[in-house]
Write a protein that holds these residues in place. Structure first.
Motif, PDB file in Angstrom:
ATOM      1  N   ALA A 152       0.713  -1.181  -0.004  1.00  0.00           N
ATOM      2  CA  ALA A 152       0.055   0.103   0.022  1.00  0.00           C
ATOM      3  C   ALA A 152       0.903   1.338   0.128  1.00  0.00           C
ATOM      4  O   ALA A 152       0.605   1.965  -0.644  1.00  0.00           O
ATOM      5  CB  ALA A 152      -0.775   0.152   1.260  1.00  0.00           C
ATOM      6  N   MET A 153       2.110   1.352   0.745  1.00  0.00           N
ATOM      7  CA  MET A 153       2.953   2.478   0.754  1.00  0.00           C
ATOM      8  C   MET A 153       3.400   2.684  -0.738  1.00  0.00           C
ATOM      9  O   MET A 153       3.426   4.013  -0.952  1.00  0.00           O
ATOM     10  CB  MET A 153       4.208   1.766   1.622  1.00  0.00           C
ATOM     11  CG  MET A 153       3.964   2.260   3.106  1.00  0.00           C
ATOM     12  SD  MET A 153       5.546   1.937   3.682  1.00  0.00           S
ATOM     13  CE  MET A 153       5.727   2.662   5.489  1.00  0.00           C
ATOM     14  N   GLN A 154       3.635   1.734  -1.499  1.00  0.00           N
ATOM     15  CA  GLN A 154       4.164   1.806  -2.727  1.00  0.00           C
ATOM     16  C   GLN A 154       3.219   2.243  -3.633  1.00  0.00           C
ATOM     17  O   GLN A 154       3.545   3.265  -4.461  1.00  0.00           O
ATOM     18  CB  GLN A 154       4.822   0.768  -3.525  1.00  0.00           C
ATOM     19  CG  GLN A 154       6.509   0.391  -3.055  1.00  0.00           C
ATOM     20  CD  GLN A 154       7.115  -0.693  -3.304  1.00  0.00           C
ATOM     21  OE1 GLN A 154       6.594  -1.831  -3.133  1.00  0.00           O
ATOM     22  NE2 GLN A 154       8.087  -0.664  -4.157  1.00  0.00           N
ATOM     23  N   GLU A 155       1.911   1.996  -3.410  1.00  0.00           N
ATOM     24  CA  GLU A 155       0.835   2.286  -4.161  1.00  0.00           C
ATOM     25  C   GLU A 155       0.511   3.917  -3.805  1.00  0.00           C
ATOM     26  O   GLU A 155      -0.142   4.609  -4.980  1.00  0.00           O
ATOM     27  CB  GLU A 155      -0.326   1.485  -4.144  1.00  0.00           C
ATOM     28  CG  GLU A 155      -0.119   0.236  -4.849  1.00  0.00           C
ATOM     29  CD  GLU A 155      -1.138  -0.982  -4.249  1.00  0.00           C
ATOM     30  OE1 GLU A 155      -0.934  -2.003  -4.844  1.00  0.00           O
ATOM     31  OE2 GLU A 155      -1.882  -0.635  -3.443  1.00  0.00           O
ATOM     32  N   THR A 156       0.529   4.183  -2.649  1.00  0.00           N
ATOM     33  CA  THR A 156       0.154   5.728  -2.125  1.00  0.00           C
ATOM     34  C   THR A 156       1.319   6.187  -1.412  1.00  0.00           C
ATOM     35  O   THR A 156       1.032   6.346  -0.257  1.00  0.00           O
ATOM     36  CB  THR A 156      -1.240   5.441  -1.475  1.00  0.00           C
ATOM     37  OG1 THR A 156      -1.831   4.333  -1.823  1.00  0.00           O
ATOM     38  CG2 THR A 156      -2.073   6.725  -1.645  1.00  0.00           C
TER      39      THR A 156
END
Lengths: 233, 233
Positions: free
Chosen positions: B170-174
């Motif tokens: 999720a970190m990489q996506e947002t």
């Protein structure tokens, strides 16, 4: 009876020293493997994972048997209790070395960030010096050296807080590198916790020497201290 | 002499129970504050920060005095030693509650991620149940209950590993939400460590009951177990 007791106590103390040396060696190898990107060495660290666990259990058993053997004099009693508690701190440090080794194995070699690794190298050096110094302080039951070790922890806390901020910022700037930055955060945290456990060891030396139970962690004794130090930088 | 000893031992045990209850209360308040985004409650948790530290030091002092008073019988001896070690685990759990409270205070209210917070709520519930159950097991010196608590830790390890992966993704996506995700990772890790310390408490109950020092942490006893469980999901 007393001859057996004395011999057993001497053995207990030297086994504890050995565990301290083994812990230092694991920490050295784990941080070296991480900084040299040496996956083979990291795997060796992981293979020795159970050694410190086993040493802790064996020290606990010895300490408990010894106290069941005869009621120790006050000084001996403090030595035994301290080994019983401090062996737990060494074992936790051992756990942390396996975290570092596991992060080393999973890090992709293309993705290193030199600036952060330099700060981690600084942290690792201070932590290793602290562990060496605290085991020396134990060998000589030196209260002075124990206090000095505890004060070194403040340097660690300062690097810890400032690097956490720096890495979080870098994460936002380069999201593709989040996994490597997350590993760095983990290692920085691990080294900071290692420092806390070394401070615990220093507290047990004070207890052996004086019978006093003290809280030496500078950041715990005064939570505003680290922030103050950071503002001075 | 023995009357004083018995009275003091009883007091030591009830103070340890109190510390366990206080720790559970702190953990409840800290996780509740986090999940309700209740900054005021989190600040209250932080203000009680020193209570568990003080309780640990006071328990240590009592335990050490008691053992200096007279050589305890084997059963009593195990009780005292266990309190001496287990109070340290409770104090660590107390430290973790302050981490959770600090994260709650620093989290911006606009940036919550419901799915992750639901998983954290699950973790928090299991951890609180474990702590309650382990203190009950202590009150009744129940080996059976102690083993049951230790086995619950596997559920925590499984959520821990799967959520760590999910949050990193999720970190990489947002990337704009990295700070909030980093807080979540910290809290997930903190709850997992809390589980480990509760397992330590269970180990001390086994020691009181049987005199045996055991390693009950399922993930430590078999490092492949968590991976296996994850594959079964």
């Amino acid at each position: 009876m007393s001859v057996i007791f004395d011999a057993e106590l001497k053995k207990l103390k030297s086994r504890f020293m050995e565990m301290g040396i083994d812990t230092g060696e694991q920490l050295y190898q784990a941080t070296k493997a991480f900084l040299d990107h040496d996956v083979e060495l990291a795997k060796k660290v992981l293979n020795r994972d159970h050694t410190l666990n086993d040493e802790e259990i064996s020290l606990e058993k010895r300490a408990l048997k010894l106290m069941a053997l005869q009621q120790p004099l006050a000084n001996d009693f403090r030595e035994i209790i301290s080994i019983l508690k401090a062996s737990n701190d060494l074992e936790r440090i051992g756990d942390y070395t396996t975290h570092i080794a596991r992060a080393t194995v999973s890090l992709n070699e293309d993705h290193h960030v030199v600036a952060t690794e330099n700060e981690i190298a600084k942290l690792a050096t201070i932590v290793r010096q602290m562990l060496e110094k605290v085991m020396d302080a134990y060998a000589n039951i030196s209260e002075k050296a124990a206090y000095e070790v505890a004060n070194m922890d403040l340097q660690i806390d300062v690097i810890y807080v400032s690097q956490q901020k720096a890495v979080l910022k870098a994460m936002q700037e380069t999201p593709s590198r989040i996994p490597v930055f997350e590993s760095y955060l983990g290692i920085i945290r691990t080294l900071e916790r290692t420092g806390d456990h070394i401070v615990n060891l220093a507290e047990w030396i004070i207890y052996i020497a004086s019978g006093k139970l003290v809280e030496l962690n500078p950041g715990k004794a005064d939570p505003k201290l680290v922030q103050k130090k950071l503002k001075e930088m």
